[in-house]
Design a protein around this motif. Structure first.
Motif, PDB file in Angstrom:
ATOM      1  N   PRO A 127      49.555 114.269  10.978  1.00  0.00           N
ATOM      2  CA  PRO A 127      48.503 114.917  11.765  1.00  0.00           C
ATOM      3  C   PRO A 127      48.005 114.026  12.905  1.00  0.00           C
ATOM      4  CG  PRO A 127      47.602 114.142   9.677  1.00  0.00           C
ATOM      5  CD  PRO A 127      49.089 113.929   9.605  1.00  0.00           C
ATOM      6  N   ARG A 128      47.742 114.686  14.027  1.00  0.00           N
ATOM      7  CA  ARG A 128      47.356 113.974  15.251  1.00  0.00           C
ATOM      8  C   ARG A 128      45.887 114.133  15.598  1.00  0.00           C
ATOM      9  NH1 ARG A 128      51.965 115.833  19.558  1.00  0.00           N
ATOM     10  NH2 ARG A 128      53.735 114.637  18.738  1.00  0.00           N
ATOM     11  N   MET A 129      45.228 115.113  15.007  1.00  0.00           N
ATOM     12  CA  MET A 129      43.844 115.398  15.385  1.00  0.00           C
ATOM     13  C   MET A 129      42.994 115.579  14.137  1.00  0.00           C
ATOM     14  SD  MET A 129      44.451 118.028  18.560  1.00  0.00           S
ATOM     15  CE  MET A 129      43.327 117.407  19.781  1.00  0.00           C
ATOM     16  N   ALA A 130      41.742 115.175  14.261  1.00  0.00           N
ATOM     17  CA  ALA A 130      40.792 115.341  13.166  1.00  0.00           C
ATOM     18  C   ALA A 130      39.393 115.493  13.755  1.00  0.00           C
ATOM     19  CB  ALA A 130      40.840 114.136  12.225  1.00  0.00           C
ATOM     20  N   GLU A 131      38.672 116.480  13.281  1.00  0.00           N
ATOM     21  CA  GLU A 131      37.298 116.675  13.737  1.00  0.00           C
ATOM     22  C   GLU A 131      36.372 115.654  13.082  1.00  0.00           C
ATOM     23  OE1 GLU A 131      35.581 120.583  14.334  1.00  0.00           O
ATOM     24  OE2 GLU A 131      37.496 121.463  13.708  1.00  0.00           O
ATOM     25  N   THR A 132      35.377 115.236  13.834  1.00  0.00           N
ATOM     26  CA  THR A 132      34.341 114.332  13.337  1.00  0.00           C
ATOM     27  C   THR A 132      32.997 114.902  13.774  1.00  0.00           C
ATOM     28  OG1 THR A 132      34.364 112.967  15.339  1.00  0.00           O
ATOM     29  CG2 THR A 132      35.880 112.348  13.580  1.00  0.00           C
ATOM     30  N   PRO A 133      31.897 114.400  13.250  1.00  0.00           N
ATOM     31  CA  PRO A 133      30.593 114.909  13.702  1.00  0.00           C
ATOM     32  C   PRO A 133      30.423 114.770  15.213  1.00  0.00           C
ATOM     33  CG  PRO A 133      30.334 113.637  11.696  1.00  0.00           C
ATOM     34  CD  PRO A 133      31.757 113.446  12.142  1.00  0.00           C
ATOM     35  N   SER A 134      30.257 115.901  15.882  1.00  0.00           N
ATOM     36  CA  SER A 134      30.076 115.946  17.340  1.00  0.00           C
ATOM     37  C   SER A 134      31.238 115.313  18.093  1.00  0.00           C
ATOM     38  CB  SER A 134      28.763 115.255  17.756  1.00  0.00           C
ATOM     39  OG  SER A 134      27.660 115.945  17.221  1.00  0.00           O
ATOM     40  N   GLY A 135      32.427 115.332  17.522  1.00  0.00           N
ATOM     41  CA  GLY A 135      33.544 114.716  18.220  1.00  0.00           C
ATOM     42  C   GLY A 135      34.892 115.116  17.671  1.00  0.00           C
ATOM     43  N   LEU A 136      35.908 114.524  18.264  1.00  0.00           N
ATOM     44  CA  LEU A 136      37.286 114.802  17.890  1.00  0.00           C
ATOM     45  C   LEU A 136      38.091 113.518  17.992  1.00  0.00           C
ATOM     46  CD1 LEU A 136      39.422 117.116  17.327  1.00  0.00           C
ATOM     47  CD2 LEU A 136      39.849 117.072  19.789  1.00  0.00           C
ATOM     48  N   LEU A 137      38.843 113.214  16.961  1.00  0.00           N
ATOM     49  CA  LEU A 137      39.762 112.078  16.985  1.00  0.00           C
ATOM     50  C   LEU A 137      41.155 112.605  17.293  1.00  0.00           C
ATOM     51  CD1 LEU A 137      38.741 109.952  13.868  1.00  0.00           C
ATOM     52  CD2 LEU A 137      38.732 109.149  16.239  1.00  0.00           C
ATOM     53  N   ASN A 138      41.877 111.914  18.178  1.00  0.00           N
ATOM     54  CA  ASN A 138      43.243 112.328  18.446  1.00  0.00           C
ATOM     55  C   ASN A 138      44.143 111.118  18.603  1.00  0.00           C
ATOM     56  OD1 ASN A 138      44.565 112.030  21.352  1.00  0.00           O
ATOM     57  ND2 ASN A 138      42.343 112.145  21.631  1.00  0.00           N
ATOM     58  N   ALA A 139      45.374 111.283  18.157  1.00  0.00           N
ATOM     59  CA  ALA A 139      46.406 110.260  18.329  1.00  0.00           C
ATOM     60  C   ALA A 139      47.699 110.980  18.697  1.00  0.00           C
ATOM     61  CB  ALA A 139      46.572 109.427  17.066  1.00  0.00           C
ATOM     62  N   VAL A 140      47.623 111.744  19.786  1.00  0.00           N
ATOM     63  CA  VAL A 140      48.775 112.535  20.233  1.00  0.00           C
ATOM     64  C   VAL A 140      49.855 111.641  20.806  1.00  0.00           C
ATOM     65  CG1 VAL A 140      49.538 114.322  21.851  1.00  0.00           C
ATOM     66  CG2 VAL A 140      47.353 114.575  20.646  1.00  0.00           C
ATOM     67  N   GLY A 141      49.441 110.555  21.471  1.00  0.00           N
ATOM     68  CA  GLY A 141      50.419 109.729  22.180  1.00  0.00           C
ATOM     69  C   GLY A 141      50.751 110.365  23.512  1.00  0.00           C
ATOM     70  N   LEU A 142      51.570 109.731  24.283  1.00  0.00           N
ATOM     71  CA  LEU A 142      51.913 110.255  25.612  1.00  0.00           C
ATOM     72  C   LEU A 142      53.068 111.244  25.509  1.00  0.00           C
ATOM     73  CD1 LEU A 142      51.580 107.040  27.809  1.00  0.00           C
ATOM     74  CD2 LEU A 142      49.858 108.770  27.273  1.00  0.00           C
ATOM     75  N   GLN A 143      52.813 112.344  24.819  1.00  0.00           N
ATOM     76  CA  GLN A 143      53.849 113.362  24.669  1.00  0.00           C
ATOM     77  C   GLN A 143      54.068 114.072  26.000  1.00  0.00           C
ATOM     78  OE1 GLN A 143      53.178 116.191  21.527  1.00  0.00           O
ATOM     79  NE2 GLN A 143      54.463 117.732  22.476  1.00  0.00           N
ATOM     80  N   GLY A 144      55.305 114.270  26.371  1.00  0.00           N
ATOM     81  CA  GLY A 144      55.596 114.976  27.603  1.00  0.00           C
ATOM     82  C   GLY A 144      57.073 114.971  27.937  1.00  0.00           C
ATOM     83  N   PRO A 145      57.456 115.775  28.921  1.00  0.00           N
ATOM     84  CA  PRO A 145      58.874 115.929  29.250  1.00  0.00           C
ATOM     85  C   PRO A 145      59.427 114.864  30.186  1.00  0.00           C
ATOM     86  CG  PRO A 145      57.580 117.384  30.623  1.00  0.00           C
ATOM     87  CD  PRO A 145      56.607 116.677  29.703  1.00  0.00           C
ATOM     88  N   GLY A 146      58.573 113.956  30.663  1.00  0.00           N
ATOM     89  CA  GLY A 146      59.033 112.940  31.611  1.00  0.00           C
ATOM     90  C   GLY A 146      58.806 113.368  33.045  1.00  0.00           C
ATOM     91  N   VAL A 147      58.867 112.412  33.944  1.00  0.00           N
ATOM     92  CA  VAL A 147      58.485 112.656  35.334  1.00  0.00           C
ATOM     93  C   VAL A 147      59.402 113.645  36.044  1.00  0.00           C
ATOM     94  CG1 VAL A 147      59.763 110.678  36.290  1.00  0.00           C
ATOM     95  CG2 VAL A 147      57.715 111.538  37.466  1.00  0.00           C
ATOM     96  N   GLU A 148      60.680 113.628  35.756  1.00  0.00           N
ATOM     97  CA  GLU A 148      61.586 114.534  36.470  1.00  0.00           C
ATOM     98  C   GLU A 148      61.287 115.993  36.128  1.00  0.00           C
ATOM     99  OE1 GLU A 148      63.325 113.591  38.907  1.00  0.00           O
ATOM    100  OE2 GLU A 148      62.981 111.450  38.535  1.00  0.00           O
ATOM    101  N   ALA A 149      61.062 116.276  34.859  1.00  0.00           N
ATOM    102  CA  ALA A 149      60.726 117.643  34.456  1.00  0.00           C
ATOM    103  C   ALA A 149      59.368 118.048  35.025  1.00  0.00           C
ATOM    104  CB  ALA A 149      60.722 117.757  32.935  1.00  0.00           C
ATOM    105  N   PHE A 150      58.431 117.104  35.056  1.00  0.00           N
ATOM    106  CA  PHE A 150      57.122 117.389  35.640  1.00  0.00           C
ATOM    107  C   PHE A 150      57.262 117.792  37.102  1.00  0.00           C
ATOM    108  CE2 PHE A 150      53.699 115.597  38.285  1.00  0.00           C
ATOM    109  CZ  PHE A 150      52.664 116.427  37.898  1.00  0.00           C
ATOM    110  N   LEU A 151      58.041 117.035  37.851  1.00  0.00           N
ATOM    111  CA  LEU A 151      58.215 117.326  39.273  1.00  0.00           C
ATOM    112  C   LEU A 151      58.991 118.618  39.504  1.00  0.00           C
ATOM    113  CD1 LEU A 151      58.973 113.746  40.642  1.00  0.00           C
ATOM    114  CD2 LEU A 151      56.852 115.061  40.865  1.00  0.00           C
ATOM    115  N   GLU A 152      59.842 118.948  38.597  1.00  0.00           N
ATOM    116  CA  GLU A 152      60.656 120.153  38.760  1.00  0.00           C
ATOM    117  C   GLU A 152      59.913 121.429  38.362  1.00  0.00           C
ATOM    118  OE1 GLU A 152      64.755 122.144  36.941  1.00  0.00           O
ATOM    119  OE2 GLU A 152      64.338 120.017  36.628  1.00  0.00           O
TER     120      GLU A 152
END
Length: 324
Positions: free
Chosen positions: A59-84
């Protein structure tokens, strides 16, 4: 009468001060179902990396009182896919796009900046400094002024002058002013703060950490006082440097608090997960608050809390009463 909500990131004018926070607006397509991305002050992308990344285990996310914890990391398709696929879609809709970039070495940041240089549709580049430096035992760049400045300088050198470079700072430092000053000396045109402070939650039923990674970034209303403090301190030390304030902005009052502390723009993040209309709503509420307090321009409210009490303008209603 409406207030003048224009603001500036260095020499770039934005029509209003409300941005999305990196990683919270998806690719823009998700928010476009609810409001026009062109109406944002700017859309900030998730942090783009050179190569595709799968992110951290769940699990990457967890709710906390008045907040949210996340440890998603830099998930993504990379710069070439972003530009395309992603940047052209945003450009077609007239979005002012701030491209957030992240890397594990100064060389990777530099390569990203060079790849983005000259690409149409980029309003600014945000340097996510809360990434581990693989050449320094994984120490986060943002926690060391010299390391942060080296990254910023490399990105600034590879980025065209007309595109501002924004350094995004972490509050997990002993002296955020020192890191901010180092980034500005390294060439940052503006600063963004705060990135998520590191937190942790343990599930007392499983008796294990709530996140697979153990720790994660804390966001939401719980961190707003920390964000206000950081913006206040940095604006006091560097009053001429544009600041994008973020951390727990859910209402126009939250946004105004950061503006009064010294931010010339604010970013909405975690609130978007439960209210996709949050950005236009926060902007509307902010404008109403400015008008109620007698401000004709957003710029007149930036950093006002630092000025002597006698210098603060009275509300419009007070001015009208005094003229009777």
């Amino acid at each position: 009468m409406t207030a003048d909500l224009r603001t500036y990131l260095a020499h770039v004018e934005l029509p209003n001060p409300v941005l999305t926070a990196s990683g919270c607006g998806g690719t823009g397509r998700e928010l476009a179902q609810f409001s026009d991305v062109h109406r944002l002050g700017a859309f900030v992308t998730r942090s783009i990396t050179m190569a595709p990344r799968a992110g951290r285990p769940t699990p990457r996310m967890a709710e906390t009182p008045s907040g949210l914890l996340n440890a998603v990391g830099l998930q993504g398709p990379g710069v070439e896919a972003f530009l395309e696929r992603e940047l052209p879609w945003l450009a077609e809709r007239g979005a002012r796009t701030v491209v957030s970039i992240g890397g594990g070495t100064v060389t990777e940041y530099t390569a990203l900046a060079r790849r983005l240089a000259g690409v149409a549709g980029i309003t600014a580049v945000e340097v996510n400094l809360s990434c581990p430096n693989v050449e320094d035992r994984g120490r986060v760049f943002a926690r060391d002024g010299a390391a942060a400045a080296e990254v910023v300088a490399s990105v600034r050198a590879a980025t065209p002058y007309e595109v501002p470079v924004i350094a995004k700072l972490s509050p997990d430092v002993a002296d955020i002013v020192a890191v901010a000053r180092a980034c500005v000396d390294g060439g940052a045109d503006a600063l963004a703060m705060i990135n998520n402070p590191v937190g942790m939650s343990i599930d007392v039923d499983t008796m294990r950490p709530a996140l697979a990674a153990g720790t994660g970034g804390l966001s939401g209303p719980a961190v707003r006082p920390l964000a206000v403090r950081c913006v206040w301190q940095v604006h006091a030390a560097l009053p001429g440097v544009p600041i994008v304030g973020m951390g727990g902005v859910t209402t126009g009052r939250d946004a105004l608090e950061l503006v009064l502390a010294g931010a010339c723009a604010v970013a909405v993040g975690t609130a978007l997960f439960h209210d996709p209309y949050a950005c236009p709503r926060v902007l509307r509420e902010l404008e109403e608050l400015l008008q109620e307090r007698g401000f004709d321009r957003l710029a007149d409210a930036v950093g006002l809390a630092h000025r002597p009490a006698g210098a603060q303008p009275r509300s419009r209603s007070d001015l009208e009463e005094s003229s009777l």
